[in-house]
Design a protein around this motif. Structure first.
Motif, PDB file in Angstrom:
ATOM      1  N   VAL B 167      39.351  37.742  37.828  1.00  0.00           N
ATOM      2  CA  VAL B 167      40.311  36.793  38.410  1.00  0.00           C
ATOM      3  C   VAL B 167      40.171  35.522  37.583  1.00  0.00           C
ATOM      4  O   VAL B 167      39.093  34.918  37.537  1.00  0.00           O
ATOM      5  CB  VAL B 167      40.008  36.520  39.896  1.00  0.00           C
ATOM      6  N   ILE B 168      41.248  35.166  36.883  1.00  0.00           N
ATOM      7  CA  ILE B 168      41.165  34.031  35.961  1.00  0.00           C
ATOM      8  C   ILE B 168      42.124  32.914  36.383  1.00  0.00           C
ATOM      9  O   ILE B 168      43.082  33.144  37.125  1.00  0.00           O
ATOM     10  CB  ILE B 168      41.491  34.444  34.506  1.00  0.00           C
ATOM     11  N   THR B 169      41.845  31.723  35.901  1.00  0.00           N
ATOM     12  CA  THR B 169      42.802  30.630  36.052  1.00  0.00           C
ATOM     13  C   THR B 169      43.486  30.418  34.701  1.00  0.00           C
ATOM     14  O   THR B 169      42.855  30.559  33.651  1.00  0.00           O
ATOM     15  CB  THR B 169      42.112  29.320  36.459  1.00  0.00           C
ATOM     16  N   ALA B 170      44.769  30.071  34.746  1.00  0.00           N
ATOM     17  CA  ALA B 170      45.504  29.779  33.505  1.00  0.00           C
ATOM     18  C   ALA B 170      46.577  28.735  33.811  1.00  0.00           C
ATOM     19  O   ALA B 170      47.101  28.677  34.932  1.00  0.00           O
ATOM     20  CB  ALA B 170      46.140  31.051  32.951  1.00  0.00           C
ATOM     21  N   VAL B 171      46.888  27.944  32.810  1.00  0.00           N
ATOM     22  CA  VAL B 171      47.927  26.923  32.969  1.00  0.00           C
ATOM     23  C   VAL B 171      49.295  27.607  32.894  1.00  0.00           C
ATOM     24  O   VAL B 171      49.587  28.321  31.933  1.00  0.00           O
ATOM     25  CB  VAL B 171      47.813  25.864  31.851  1.00  0.00           C
ATOM     26  N   THR B 172      50.112  27.401  33.926  1.00  0.00           N
ATOM     27  CA  THR B 172      51.465  27.961  33.897  1.00  0.00           C
ATOM     28  C   THR B 172      52.510  26.864  33.695  1.00  0.00           C
ATOM     29  O   THR B 172      53.654  27.150  33.355  1.00  0.00           O
ATOM     30  CB  THR B 172      51.762  28.740  35.197  1.00  0.00           C
ATOM     31  N   ASP B 173      52.110  25.622  33.914  1.00  0.00           N
ATOM     32  CA  ASP B 173      53.026  24.496  33.682  1.00  0.00           C
ATOM     33  C   ASP B 173      52.217  23.271  33.250  1.00  0.00           C
ATOM     34  O   ASP B 173      51.688  22.527  34.085  1.00  0.00           O
ATOM     35  CB  ASP B 173      53.818  24.183  34.957  1.00  0.00           C
ATOM     36  N   PRO B 174      52.075  23.083  31.926  1.00  0.00           N
ATOM     37  CA  PRO B 174      51.216  22.005  31.417  1.00  0.00           C
ATOM     38  C   PRO B 174      51.633  20.625  31.932  1.00  0.00           C
ATOM     39  O   PRO B 174      50.793  19.729  32.057  1.00  0.00           O
ATOM     40  CB  PRO B 174      51.401  22.093  29.897  1.00  0.00           C
ATOM     41  N   GLU B 175      52.901  20.432  32.240  1.00  0.00           N
ATOM     42  CA  GLU B 175      53.383  19.121  32.702  1.00  0.00           C
ATOM     43  C   GLU B 175      52.775  18.737  34.046  1.00  0.00           C
ATOM     44  O   GLU B 175      52.553  17.562  34.334  1.00  0.00           O
ATOM     45  CB  GLU B 175      54.927  19.161  32.865  1.00  0.00           C
ATOM     46  N   LYS B 176      52.540  19.723  34.885  1.00  0.00           N
ATOM     47  CA  LYS B 176      52.118  19.432  36.267  1.00  0.00           C
ATOM     48  C   LYS B 176      50.599  19.319  36.427  1.00  0.00           C
ATOM     49  O   LYS B 176      50.110  19.195  37.549  1.00  0.00           O
ATOM     50  CB  LYS B 176      52.663  20.513  37.201  1.00  0.00           C
ATOM     51  N   ILE B 181      48.464  25.047  37.542  1.00  0.00           N
ATOM     52  CA  ILE B 181      47.488  26.104  37.238  1.00  0.00           C
ATOM     53  C   ILE B 181      47.663  27.250  38.226  1.00  0.00           C
ATOM     54  O   ILE B 181      47.869  27.016  39.427  1.00  0.00           O
ATOM     55  CB  ILE B 181      46.048  25.538  37.311  1.00  0.00           C
ATOM     56  N   SER B 182      47.603  28.484  37.724  1.00  0.00           N
ATOM     57  CA  SER B 182      47.773  29.664  38.588  1.00  0.00           C
ATOM     58  C   SER B 182      46.609  30.628  38.374  1.00  0.00           C
ATOM     59  O   SER B 182      45.907  30.544  37.367  1.00  0.00           O
ATOM     60  CB  SER B 182      49.082  30.381  38.265  1.00  0.00           C
ATOM     61  N   THR B 183      46.427  31.541  39.334  1.00  0.00           N
ATOM     62  CA  THR B 183      45.370  32.550  39.189  1.00  0.00           C
ATOM     63  C   THR B 183      46.002  33.916  38.918  1.00  0.00           C
ATOM     64  O   THR B 183      47.052  34.252  39.483  1.00  0.00           O
ATOM     65  CB  THR B 183      44.485  32.651  40.457  1.00  0.00           C
ATOM     66  N   PHE B 184      45.332  34.682  38.078  1.00  0.00           N
ATOM     67  CA  PHE B 184      45.822  36.014  37.701  1.00  0.00           C
ATOM     68  C   PHE B 184      44.683  37.028  37.802  1.00  0.00           C
ATOM     69  O   PHE B 184      43.515  36.673  37.646  1.00  0.00           O
ATOM     70  CB  PHE B 184      46.323  36.011  36.243  1.00  0.00           C
ATOM     71  N   ILE B 185      45.078  38.269  38.056  1.00  0.00           N
ATOM     72  CA  ILE B 185      44.105  39.360  38.019  1.00  0.00           C
ATOM     73  C   ILE B 185      44.336  40.115  36.711  1.00  0.00           C
ATOM     74  O   ILE B 185      45.452  40.598  36.462  1.00  0.00           O
ATOM     75  CB  ILE B 185      44.302  40.330  39.213  1.00  0.00           C
ATOM     76  N   ILE B 186      43.294  40.175  35.887  1.00  0.00           N
ATOM     77  CA  ILE B 186      43.448  40.794  34.568  1.00  0.00           C
ATOM     78  C   ILE B 186      42.454  41.945  34.424  1.00  0.00           C
ATOM     79  O   ILE B 186      41.246  41.751  34.537  1.00  0.00           O
ATOM     80  CB  ILE B 186      43.159  39.771  33.438  1.00  0.00           C
ATOM     81  N   ASP B 187      42.981  43.135  34.179  1.00  0.00           N
ATOM     82  CA  ASP B 187      42.095  44.281  33.947  1.00  0.00           C
ATOM     83  C   ASP B 187      41.434  44.140  32.585  1.00  0.00           C
ATOM     84  O   ASP B 187      42.069  43.730  31.612  1.00  0.00           O
ATOM     85  CB  ASP B 187      42.897  45.589  34.008  1.00  0.00           C
ATOM     86  N   VAL B 219      50.989  40.941  31.043  1.00  0.00           N
ATOM     87  CA  VAL B 219      50.806  41.525  32.381  1.00  0.00           C
ATOM     88  C   VAL B 219      52.088  41.369  33.193  1.00  0.00           C
ATOM     89  O   VAL B 219      52.873  40.440  32.962  1.00  0.00           O
ATOM     90  CB  VAL B 219      49.627  40.878  33.148  1.00  0.00           C
ATOM     91  N   GLY B 220      52.272  42.241  34.136  1.00  0.00           N
ATOM     92  CA  GLY B 220      53.450  42.203  34.988  1.00  0.00           C
ATOM     93  C   GLY B 220      53.339  41.119  36.055  1.00  0.00           C
ATOM     94  O   GLY B 220      52.252  40.534  36.238  1.00  0.00           O
ATOM     95  N   PRO B 221      54.420  40.859  36.784  1.00  0.00           N
ATOM     96  CA  PRO B 221      54.409  39.800  37.808  1.00  0.00           C
ATOM     97  C   PRO B 221      53.418  40.084  38.931  1.00  0.00           C
ATOM     98  O   PRO B 221      52.958  39.160  39.599  1.00  0.00           O
ATOM     99  CB  PRO B 221      55.855  39.789  38.326  1.00  0.00           C
ATOM    100  N   GLU B 222      53.054  41.377  39.110  1.00  0.00           N
ATOM    101  CA  GLU B 222      52.131  41.726  40.192  1.00  0.00           C
ATOM    102  C   GLU B 222      50.703  41.252  39.930  1.00  0.00           C
ATOM    103  O   GLU B 222      49.838  41.351  40.788  1.00  0.00           O
ATOM    104  CB  GLU B 222      52.158  43.252  40.446  1.00  0.00           C
TER     105      GLU B 222
END
Lengths: 260, 392
Positions: B167-176, B181-187, B219-222
């Motif tokens: 479970v990672i954090t990544a920037v999805t909108d650098p302006e904000k 920042i959003s969290t993603f599940i990455i295999d 990765v997909g939206p899921e």
């Protein structure tokens, strides 16, 4: 197969036992099921898992004994009987008398318990109980086989071999701790334990008067407990073994007066 | 105010204690020597724990876990502190609360296999440029027509080598900034994911701490966990309970084990014709440690109880984190001092406890960050942090 397992709650020997004025200090001591009795619970559970039936625990003593019984229920025993009794001084004879009263009118095929209690190490109660109930008994078993509701084969370890004994049930059997490795209480078992039936009896419920209880109902009396003296620190001989062995022998001869 | 444990709580603690002393402690020395836990042994201890219902105890029953409340779970976690990190991870699981927030599909695909012990995951938030300042991450997730494309780097990812997904954090909108920042599940086996080197640590032998690289990972939206832009909030909200368990409660447990070894040694070791525990300077150390362990334990248990009452315990967890981790540092330092040369020597485990304890003041928020949280709460008028709670 209906099995009754008498258990005893004893001070946890893994902790430092304190003695004051000839008595064991109970304050701050945690109590556990005597380890041989825990082996008996495991043995009884294995027997009922094979043949069906129920395991009933029997504990005698103050309120805290109910914790030991709950622990046994969490391991998987089906029900428990607690003779609630501030025992004071009671010896093996006294306990065996109470147990015999509890057994009156109950249905059981086997009474299975530890070969001795971890605190007194007396190892007398089960034999006396067998005598009072006029039942056959086999002590200190390390294995069982050919399990059936009317009998089984038991194995006792002697100094020079194993004794193999056939026994007819009902009977009283005591266990050695090499019989098995007692299971831990599972989370499910712990949650279920409080819902299992625990029958609480007083000595008067059993028709027992003061003359049969405590010191009056006992044949022996513990006068006091003494803590063993702590061992003095040994002496270490350092260096090559050709030097240290003769040094150690010389000390043993000169100071410990060992004859060589 | 009743401080006694129920029958069930006592039995839970006893079962965990017995499991640790019987199944895990015998493995500690080999893990320390080899720097790894044999995978077959890892599987064996996991299966035994699963059978007893000791695996994933923090996970609600609806997700297949044991479903303990926070207080009971914390009682078990204190015992976990008696043994080493990797053995706890493999035996009892390491399922982070953050996955409870997943969609039904995410729960089915990622959470449930983790609760069953079939898959292992770790959280990957820390980056070389973003430790305490979690919002400073540079890992970037770009929205594409069919999902997300992720690029970036993480490091110090505990248990990363063994994990199946992250479970990672990544920037999805650098302006904000922190709201971007959003969290993603990455295999782990996704194309573009590389597990880098295992970064060697002072202690915690056997647990890997790896670098992770994401190069055009598609990765997909899921794979988006929670709402877009709410990842940092989600992470901060769900990590508190884990921090209370894995850092605060385990610090109390580890200090208890250290104190036991210190007392045993001091009562046996004789110098100048008396045992060490007869020297007043040693007595002071043992007495101070006992007082501090007790104080920290009460703070941790009170915080757990308040969490179960539905109270906001974020600042209390910060107090418990500082108190318990710094207490452990002092207790283990005294432990080494009491054992003297043997405290420094690898023949006894005190030296290992010393190394394993230092991280407690650093990970999951440094003492400095948590003191800042406490101070901000005080400035903001949260008097319940020091006054008797008449209004709760």
């Amino acid at each position: 197969m209906e099995i009754i397992v008498p258990i005893r709650q004893v001070p946890d020997v893994a902790l430092n036992i304190r003695v004051n004025e000839g008595k064991v200090v109970e304050d701050g001591v945690s109590f556990v099921i005597s380890s041989w009795d825990e082996t008996a619970i495991e043995g009884a559970l294995q027997m009922t898992e094979e043949l069906g039936g129920e395991v009933t625990l029997l504990g005698i003593g103050p309120e805290r004994v109910s914790e030991a019984l709950r622990k046994g229920l969490a391991m998987g025993a089906h029900k428990a009987i607690h003779v609630l009794y501030e025992e004071g001084q009671t010896d093996s004879f006294g306990y065996a008398k109470i147990m015999a009263k509890v057994m009156e009118g109950r249905n059981y095929d086997l009474i299975l318990t530890g070969k001795q209690a971890q605190d007194t190490d007396a190892g007398l109660t089960a034999s006396m109980l067998a005598e009072f109930l006029d039942l056959p008994q086999v002590t200190n078993i390390i294995r069982f086989s050919d399990l059936a509701v009317d009998g089984m084969t038991l194995y006792r370890k002697g100094d020079h071999g194993t004794e193999v004994i056939g026994i007819k049930l009902p009977a009283v059997v005591t266990v050695n701790d090499s019989l098995n490795e007692p299971r831990l209480a599972s989370m499910r078992g712990i949650m279920m334990a409080k819902k299992k039936p625990m029958e609480t009896l007083s000595p008067s419920d059993l028709g027992m008067g003061a003359e049969e209880l405590g010191l009056q109902g006992s044949m022996t009396e513990v006068l006091k407990f003494e803590k063993p003296e702590s061992r003095k620190e040994g002496e270490r001989f350092e260096g090559d073994e050709t030097e240290t062995v003769p040094m150690a022998i010389q000390k043993l001869v000169s100071e410990a007066k060992l004859a060589v | 105010m009743d401080f006694s444990l129920s029958h069930e709580q006592k039995m839970l603690v006893e079962t965990v204690q017995q499991f640790i002393s019987k199944e895990l402690e015998p493995l500690e020395e080999e893990v320390e020597r080899s720097g790894m836990l044999d995978p077959d042994l890892a599987e064996e201890i996991k299966n035994k724990s699963l059978e007893l219902g000791l695996f994933a105890m923090n996970v609600p029953e609806t997700f297949g876990g044991t479903g303990l409340n926070t207080l009971d779970w914390i009682l078990a976690e204190e015992q976990f502190g008696h043994t080493t990190d990797i053995l706890v991870r493999r035996a009892f699981g390491n399922v982070y609360d953050i996955l409870f927030q997943g969609t039904p599909e995410q729960i089915e695909r990622w959470l449930l296999p983790s609760v069953r012990g079939e898959r292992v995951f770790s959280v990957a938030f820390t980056e070389p440029e973003a430790g305490s300042d979690a919002a400073a991450i540079r890992t970037l997730a770009r929205k594409k027509s069919n999902g997300w494309q992720i690029n970036g780097k993480k490091h110090f990812i505990s248990d990363g080598a063994f994990s199946d997904f992250f479970v990672i954090t990544a920037v999805t909108d650098p302006e904000k900034k922190h709201r971007g920042i959003s969290t993603f599940i990455i295999d782990k086996n996704s194309p573009g994911v590389t597990v880098g080197r295992d970064q060697p640590m002072m202690g915690l032998r056997g647990t890997s701490h790896v670098e992770l690289f994401f190069d055009d990972v598609q990765v997909g939206p899921e794979h988006l966990l929670g709402e877009e832009g709410r990842g940092l909030k989600l992470a901060l909200e769900t990590l508190g309970r884990i921090r209370l368990a894995q850092v605060c409660a385990r610090a109390v447990g580890k200090a208890t084990r250290v104190q036991k070894l210190s007392i045993d040694y001091a009562s046996q070791r004789s110098q100048f014709n008396q045992t060490l525990d007869q020297f007043q300077l040693i007595q002071q150390m043992l007495a101070d440690s006992a007082m501090e362990i007790n104080a920290a334990r009460l703070t941790v248990l009170q915080t757990a109880w308040e969490a179960d009452q539905g109270q906001d315990v974020k600042a209390r967890i910060s107090m418990a984190k500082v108190q318990a981790s710094e207490m452990l540092g002092r207790v283990v330092d005294r432990g080494v001092q009491i054992l003297g040369g043997l405290g420094y020597c690898k023949d006894l485990p005190m030296e290992r406890y010393y190394r394993d304890s230092r991280i407690y003041r650093i990970y999951d928020g440094t003492s400095e960050i948590h003191r800042t949280v406490i101070a901000k709460n005080l400035s903001g008028g949260n008097s319940s942090l020091y006054q008797i709670p008449l209004n709760s």
